[in-house]
Each structure stands twice: as C-alpha cells, then as structure tokens.
Write a protein that holds these residues in place. Structure first.
Motif: not given
Length: 151
Positions: A11-23, A29-34
C-alpha cells in the motif's frame, strides 16, 4: 523491481530516494521509473588546505560525549543522514572534534571516516565569526579532500 512491487502490495504510494549527480546510472534508472526531481542539494569537495592551522583547544572526542550539548548549537536541524541518531548508529566510524569553554560546548564537527564526509559542524552563536568553524572543518580534513553533502 521486486522491491517496488512489494511496496505497492503493502500500500505504499510514494517514496523518496537521493542520488548524487555523478551517479548517472542511478539517476537514469529512477527517471525511467517515472520519478521526478523534487529538490537538488549541492555537494562539495573541499581541497586540502596548505599549511592549514587548527585553533588550540580543539580535541578529538566521542559522539556520545557531545551529542546532548551538540543539539543546542544547531541553527538548522541536520538531514536524516547526518542526524544525531544516524551518527550514534555508526559512532565507531565517526571522528568528532570539539572545543569547550566555561559556558560549555563552543563548537564541534563530525567526520564520517569511511567516506571522508563532513556530517555536522556547528558553533555556538556567541563564538561565531572567530575562525572556530574553519578550524573544526580543518580538523576533519584528514585526506586530500573533504566531502560535504547535506550539511
């Protein structure tokens, strides 16, 4: 993808992640997930200073020795990655530097040794603008550079 499916089932409808620019791989990958960028944080590397001096009186200490007093010096609440709880969880891998006077803790800094990252730095308001913050940062600078992320 299995993790995302599991989150949906729970039932989780949102989550956050952090990515360093150089990664770029993780970012794409995260962008491809929308996923969308909700904020951008700046990360810095401070190059090693030549002949950097540290003010006398700054001593290495443990996080547990200063944690309670450290909270009193905060102008801004640390990010979750650099919170008191996070530092306590890895205290054996953190180096803390502090200076005290007759009023108590005057300033401190915390280095995460594994990554060479500055986790926290704070100076009591009446001691600001006297070079103490600079010296506390220099105390953490044990390699060729010091990484600053979310501080």
């Amino acid at each position: 993808m299995a993790s995302l499916d599991d989150l949906k089932e729970r039932g989780i409808i949102s989550f956050q992640t952090e990515v360093l620019v150089e990664n770029t791989g993780a970012y794409e990958f995260y962008k491809s997930l929308g996923m969308q960028v909700s904020r951008t944080l700046r990360c810095y590397d401070i190059p090693e200073a030549k002949a950097a001096s540290i003010l006398p009186g700054i001593l290495e200490t443990s996080w547990s020795a200063i944690a309670e007093e450290a909270k009193l010096l905060h102008d801004v609440e640390p990010s979750w990655q650099n919170s008191a709880t996070s530092i306590a969880a890895i205290e054996n891998r953190a180096s803390c530097f502090a200076i005290s006077d007759t009023k108590g803790l005057a300033g401190y800094s915390v280095l995460l040794r594994d990554t060479g990252t500055l986790a926290q730095v704070a100076v009591r308001q009446d001691m600001q603008r006297k070079g103490l913050g600079r010296s506390l940062v220099r105390a953490c600078q044990q390699g060729s550079r010091l990484r600053v992320i979310n501080v």
